[in-house]
Design an enzyme around this catalytic site. Sequence first.
Site, PDB file in Angstrom:
ATOM      1  N   HIS A 184       1.550 -59.623 -12.054  1.00 26.93           N
ATOM      2  CA  HIS A 184       0.402 -59.823 -12.938  1.00 26.93           C
ATOM      3  C   HIS A 184       0.615 -61.138 -13.681  1.00 26.93           C
ATOM      4  CE1 HIS A 184      -0.601 -55.241 -13.240  1.00 26.93           C
ATOM      5  NE2 HIS A 184      -0.392 -55.646 -11.985  1.00 26.93           N
ATOM      6  N   GLU A 227       0.827 -61.996 -16.740  1.00 23.05           N
ATOM      7  CA  GLU A 227       1.799 -61.984 -17.834  1.00 23.05           C
ATOM      8  C   GLU A 227       3.236 -61.917 -17.321  1.00 23.05           C
ATOM      9  OE1 GLU A 227      -2.073 -60.049 -19.137  1.00 23.05           O
ATOM     10  OE2 GLU A 227      -0.719 -59.790 -17.440  1.00 23.05           O
ATOM     11  N   CYS A 257      -1.895 -54.914 -19.267  1.00 29.04           N
ATOM     12  CA  CYS A 257      -1.692 -53.507 -18.917  1.00 29.04           C
ATOM     13  C   CYS A 257      -0.393 -53.021 -19.564  1.00 29.04           C
ATOM     14  CB  CYS A 257      -1.637 -53.341 -17.400  1.00 29.04           C
ATOM     15  SG  CYS A 257      -0.129 -54.003 -16.646  1.00 29.04           S
ATOM     16  N   CYS A 298       2.782 -54.904 -18.329  1.00 33.75           N
ATOM     17  CA  CYS A 298       2.875 -56.251 -18.888  1.00 33.75           C
ATOM     18  C   CYS A 298       3.155 -56.213 -20.382  1.00 33.75           C
ATOM     19  CB  CYS A 298       1.595 -57.020 -18.601  1.00 33.75           C
ATOM     20  SG  CYS A 298       1.377 -57.361 -16.845  1.00 33.75           S
TER      21      CYS A 298
END
Length: 160
Positions: free
Chosen positions: A54, A56, A93, A96
């Site tokens: 992701h 991040e 999320c 992350c």
Amino acid sequence: MDTEHERFMRIALEEARAGLAEGNMAVGGVIVRGGEVLARGHNEAVSTFDVTAHAETVVLRRLSTRLRVVNPSYRAGQGPLADCVLYTTVEPCAMCCFAICVSGIAKVVIGARYARMGLRFGDYKIEKLLAMVGQPVTIVDGILYDECAALRLESTTGRA
């Protein structure tokens, strides 16, 4: 005139567009310290077949491996990245969020939130997770919301 938050969110949006061009969900991230961009990244989960890639986690990995640092306390606000700010075009999320915490970063600036975009992730809200695990992270949200939400929703069109 752009605020500092808008300036760095625009860089995160550039990253989100790069991710979308590679076939990924359009989310971008930037880590900043003292007005300087230290690392940038975007979602690479689809293009790399890595479900953990992701935006991040990608930007955190790039910075920590380049600087060769970890946060031995695994607590937000401590360690070598404590004075950094992470900008992300979409609310992180849970995976992350916790990666941000253990990195030591203590401030996250968010463009768009799931709930406001109409994307339902149950009752998830980053602040709920932070409170549950007792991590001291400051959240700023709504920076360039319209642009961040439109790009993220564009990447959802036609996908399951």
